[in-house]
Design a protein around this motif. Structure first.
Motif, PDB file in Angstrom:
ATOM      1  N   GLY A 114       4.989  10.631 -26.989  1.00  0.00           N
ATOM      2  CA  GLY A 114       4.178  11.445 -27.704  1.00  0.00           C
ATOM      3  C   GLY A 114       2.934  12.193 -27.040  1.00  0.00           C
ATOM      4  O   GLY A 114       2.670  13.202 -27.478  1.00  0.00           O
ATOM      5  N   GLN A 115       2.341  11.404 -25.961  1.00  0.00           N
ATOM      6  CA  GLN A 115       1.331  12.098 -25.385  1.00  0.00           C
ATOM      7  C   GLN A 115       1.779  13.148 -24.579  1.00  0.00           C
ATOM      8  O   GLN A 115       1.124  14.211 -24.618  1.00  0.00           O
ATOM      9  CB  GLN A 115       0.848  11.040 -24.468  1.00  0.00           C
ATOM     10  N   GLU A 117       4.619  14.859 -25.132  1.00  0.00           N
ATOM     11  CA  GLU A 117       4.794  16.057 -26.048  1.00  0.00           C
ATOM     12  C   GLU A 117       3.807  16.625 -26.663  1.00  0.00           C
ATOM     13  O   GLU A 117       3.771  17.958 -26.816  1.00  0.00           O
ATOM     14  CB  GLU A 117       5.912  15.145 -27.202  1.00  0.00           C
ATOM     15  N   ALA A 118       2.658  15.962 -26.987  1.00  0.00           N
ATOM     16  CA  ALA A 118       1.628  16.656 -27.379  1.00  0.00           C
ATOM     17  C   ALA A 118       1.145  17.584 -26.302  1.00  0.00           C
ATOM     18  O   ALA A 118       0.843  18.978 -26.831  1.00  0.00           O
ATOM     19  CB  ALA A 118       0.284  15.751 -27.728  1.00  0.00           C
ATOM     20  N   ALA A 119       0.927  17.265 -25.112  1.00  0.00           N
ATOM     21  CA  ALA A 119       0.292  18.190 -24.142  1.00  0.00           C
ATOM     22  C   ALA A 119       1.251  19.425 -23.836  1.00  0.00           C
ATOM     23  O   ALA A 119       0.820  20.400 -23.766  1.00  0.00           O
ATOM     24  CB  ALA A 119       0.015  17.619 -22.769  1.00  0.00           C
ATOM     25  N   ARG A 120       2.670  19.025 -23.797  1.00  0.00           N
ATOM     26  CA  ARG A 120       3.520  20.325 -23.622  1.00  0.00           C
ATOM     27  C   ARG A 120       3.624  21.254 -24.970  1.00  0.00           C
ATOM     28  O   ARG A 120       3.532  22.572 -24.606  1.00  0.00           O
ATOM     29  CB  ARG A 120       4.981  19.557 -23.380  1.00  0.00           C
ATOM     30  N   SER A 121       3.357  20.696 -26.216  1.00  0.00           N
ATOM     31  CA  SER A 121       3.384  21.625 -27.082  1.00  0.00           C
ATOM     32  C   SER A 121       2.118  22.457 -27.133  1.00  0.00           C
ATOM     33  O   SER A 121       2.193  23.455 -27.434  1.00  0.00           O
ATOM     34  CB  SER A 121       3.559  20.915 -28.414  1.00  0.00           C
ATOM     35  N   ILE A 122       1.212  22.093 -26.600  1.00  0.00           N
ATOM     36  CA  ILE A 122      -0.127  22.990 -26.449  1.00  0.00           C
ATOM     37  C   ILE A 122       0.109  23.979 -25.467  1.00  0.00           C
ATOM     38  O   ILE A 122      -0.547  25.154 -25.661  1.00  0.00           O
ATOM     39  CB  ILE A 122      -1.267  22.071 -26.041  1.00  0.00           C
ATOM     40  N   GLY A 123       1.122  23.633 -24.402  1.00  0.00           N
ATOM     41  CA  GLY A 123       1.521  24.745 -23.375  1.00  0.00           C
ATOM     42  C   GLY A 123       1.003  24.280 -22.129  1.00  0.00           C
ATOM     43  O   GLY A 123       1.123  25.134 -21.172  1.00  0.00           O
ATOM     44  N   PHE A 124       0.642  22.879 -21.791  1.00  0.00           N
ATOM     45  CA  PHE A 124       0.562  22.414 -20.539  1.00  0.00           C
ATOM     46  C   PHE A 124       1.797  22.487 -19.728  1.00  0.00           C
ATOM     47  O   PHE A 124       2.961  22.067 -20.336  1.00  0.00           O
ATOM     48  CB  PHE A 124      -0.028  21.048 -20.513  1.00  0.00           C
ATOM     49  N   THR A 125       1.845  22.696 -18.478  1.00  0.00           N
ATOM     50  CA  THR A 125       2.966  22.476 -17.513  1.00  0.00           C
ATOM     51  C   THR A 125       3.073  21.038 -17.371  1.00  0.00           C
ATOM     52  O   THR A 125       2.182  20.106 -17.671  1.00  0.00           O
ATOM     53  CB  THR A 125       2.821  23.214 -16.175  1.00  0.00           C
ATOM     54  N   GLN A 128       0.082  19.644 -15.227  1.00  0.00           N
ATOM     55  CA  GLN A 128      -1.186  19.367 -15.919  1.00  0.00           C
ATOM     56  C   GLN A 128      -1.141  18.677 -16.880  1.00  0.00           C
ATOM     57  O   GLN A 128      -2.087  17.691 -17.076  1.00  0.00           O
ATOM     58  CB  GLN A 128      -1.360  20.949 -16.574  1.00  0.00           C
ATOM     59  N   TYR A 132      -3.925  15.730 -16.516  1.00  0.00           N
ATOM     60  CA  TYR A 132      -4.978  15.691 -17.488  1.00  0.00           C
ATOM     61  C   TYR A 132      -4.911  14.895 -18.566  1.00  0.00           C
ATOM     62  O   TYR A 132      -5.583  14.125 -19.284  1.00  0.00           O
ATOM     63  CB  TYR A 132      -5.277  17.050 -18.180  1.00  0.00           C
ATOM     64  N   VAL A 133      -3.479  14.143 -18.934  1.00  0.00           N
ATOM     65  CA  VAL A 133      -3.402  13.410 -19.947  1.00  0.00           C
ATOM     66  C   VAL A 133      -2.439  11.936 -19.620  1.00  0.00           C
ATOM     67  O   VAL A 133      -2.999  11.053 -19.877  1.00  0.00           O
ATOM     68  CB  VAL A 133      -2.247  14.230 -20.974  1.00  0.00           C
TER      69      VAL A 133
ATOM     70  N   ASN B  75       6.080  27.338 -21.383  1.00  0.00           N
ATOM     71  CA  ASN B  75       4.455  27.159 -21.317  1.00  0.00           C
ATOM     72  C   ASN B  75       4.077  28.111 -22.301  1.00  0.00           C
ATOM     73  O   ASN B  75       3.203  28.151 -23.214  1.00  0.00           O
ATOM     74  CB  ASN B  75       3.941  26.869 -20.194  1.00  0.00           C
ATOM     75  N   PHE B  85       2.050  16.428 -35.124  1.00  0.00           N
ATOM     76  CA  PHE B  85       3.053  15.111 -35.163  1.00  0.00           C
ATOM     77  C   PHE B  85       2.780  14.190 -36.198  1.00  0.00           C
ATOM     78  O   PHE B  85       1.742  13.968 -36.409  1.00  0.00           O
ATOM     79  CB  PHE B  85       3.174  14.478 -33.670  1.00  0.00           C
ATOM     80  N   ASN B  89      -0.552  11.798 -32.031  1.00  0.00           N
ATOM     81  CA  ASN B  89      -0.546  12.168 -30.513  1.00  0.00           C
ATOM     82  C   ASN B  89      -2.021  12.720 -29.879  1.00  0.00           C
ATOM     83  O   ASN B  89      -1.688  13.617 -29.132  1.00  0.00           O
ATOM     84  CB  ASN B  89       0.507  12.896 -30.085  1.00  0.00           C
TER      85      ASN B  89
END
Lengths: 214, 242
Positions: A114-115, A117-125, A128, A132-133, B75, B85, B89
């Protein structure tokens, strides 16, 4: 006691060499471990395979064989010439790197999906997200195991005396045969190793406590 | 104008087909609620909309970008699509404020002070300004979810996706989160909400999609769908949950 007073400065010289090799090798080893762990988790079969072969090869062979292979074996090809210190650092780094790779891989995999997924959903590569996560969280969990491996590597450096590196163990050997006081000298050498490792453990505990507070 | 277009979307996990021939259009500023029994594919459908789930077949167009195009910069697209979610998360190693500012600072290159100002405004909006320096571990579920909403909003998205945002909450926490979502809907945010909150779907949804067995079984305005369901499966589901 006089014996120790005479031998101690020399032993401490050896300790300097031990620490010098340890610090450089452990940093290199950690970087190797990080890269290899990422290769191991990369979405390319060939990279996973290369990383796995490296880890298995190191885990499946004794440290001393690795050391001889690099110092005597590689040097015998006359392609490059490694002095004993460089060969020692390389061996410890490559050896620790394989174990670090496994520690880091397990640490990364222990972070909830989930971590990411959350980061990717924000738009992180992907990179990144790692930086960062995932990695900051993974390192917190890995710290005790990293400390453990570092201690093992520190102790492994004592084997470098075999190829003539003037580390703490080597100096101990010289002093023991020069003074005929093997009991006292080796006891002193043991105490010095113990103190260094104890300090390392305390340091790790402080760092751990600091980051666990969050 | 349609902001999301889904054409013949299918999704399989190995041999198991979880989405079959899904077609849907979402207009700008619309609130779409997706309901259905568990295992109906509604979460997978939502996760296909920002390609957190790889798409097996069909086409999904978000904001004019075909996200199934292999050359698309995913991205970039995801920056415009916020997601909330079920399990929140939040990033546990970062404070509430850092959770919200991380994206704007690292992705958009926003100045830290500016990002923090916006983050505090968003926290104020979700009623958690005083929690800015707390860590997620110190918050209740409902508070976590409101921070997660603020985090998604900080990227200033055009679309918000909600994946069962209240399903993991204690009952008394659900209201606060739904209130924030209602406010968002009122402000004209385009939202796709997978939910078990039939009351919310009825009150806030412009349209409701009922899914079962990987298909969209029925789609209608909330009053029509809840008041006068056309399909047997919809009737059966609603009779159990209402």
């Amino acid at each position: 006691m006089k014996i120790i007073a005479v031998a101690l400065p020399i032993l401490l010289q050896g300790l300097q060499v031990t620490l010098y090799i340890f610090v450089i090798a452990i940093i290199l080893g950690f970087l190797i471990g990080l890269v290899v762990a990422l290769l191991r988790l990369a979405p390319f079969k060939i990279l996973n395979w290369i990383a796995k072969v490296y880890v298995d090869a190191i885990r499946g062979t004794p440290f001393i064989v690795q050391l001889f292979f690099i110092y005597f074996g590689v040097n015998s090809l006359h392609l490059i010439s490694l002095n004993s210190t460089v060969a020692g650092i390389i061996t410890v780094a490559i050896n620790a790197g394989a174990y670090f790779a496994e520690i880091i891989r397990a640490g990364i995999q222990s972070i909830d999906k989930g971590q990411t997924e959350a980061a990717r959903s924000i738009g992180f590569t992907g990179a990144q997200t790692m930086r960062y996560v995932v990695l900051p969280q993974a390192f917190r969990r890995m710290l005790p195991t990293i400390t453990n491996q570092s201690i093992i590597s520190l102790k492994d450096t004592s084997l470098l005396s075999v190829i003539g590196i003037a580390d703490l163990t080597q100096q101990g050997q010289i002093q023991a045969s020069a003074t005929f006081e093997a009991f006292k000298i080796w006891l002193a050498v043991g105490v010095i190793y113990f103190i260094i490792i104890y300090l390392l453990t305390i340091l790790a505990n402080i760092v751990e406590r600091r980051i666990q507070l969050r | 104008m349609s902001i999301i277009t889904v054409k013949n979307l299918s999704k399989s996990f190995g041999k198991v087909e979880v989405l079959r021939d899904i077609n849907a259009v979402v207009q700008e500023k619309e609130v779409i609620c997706v309901i259905g029994p568990s295992g109906s594919g509604k979460s997978t459908f939502l996760r296909c909309l920002n390609r957190l789930e790889e798409i097996s077949g069909g086409e999904v167009t978000i904001n004019g970008n075909d996200i199934t195009d292999p050359k698309i910069n995913l991205n970039k697209v995801r920056q415009e699509v916020g997601m909330v979610f079920q399990q929140f998360n939040l990033f546990p190693h970062k404070t509430v404020l850092e959770n919200i500012t991380l994206g704007p600072i690292k992705i958009r290159g926003t100045e830290k002070s500016e990002a923090e100002k916006i983050a505090l405004e968003l926290l104020n909006k979700v009623g958690l300004k005083e929690k800015a320096s707390s860590y997620p571990g110190e918050l209740s579920g409902g508070q976590k979810q409101r921070v997660a909403i603020a985090r998604a909003l900080a990227m200033n998205p055009k679309i918000m996706l909600f994946d069962e945002p209240t399903s993991a909450l204690d009952p008394e926490m659900v209201g606060d989160v739904l209130e924030v979502m209602k406010q968002l809907a009122k402000e004209g945010m385009t939202m796709v909400v997978v939910t078990h909150e039939m009351g919310f779907a009825r009150e806030v949804g412009d349209r409701v999609i009922f899914m079962d067995g990987g298909y969209i079984v029925e789609e209608n305005e909330p009053n029509a769908l809840f008041g006068n369901p056309q399909h047997e499966r919809t009737k059966a589901f609603l009779s159990k949950v209402l």
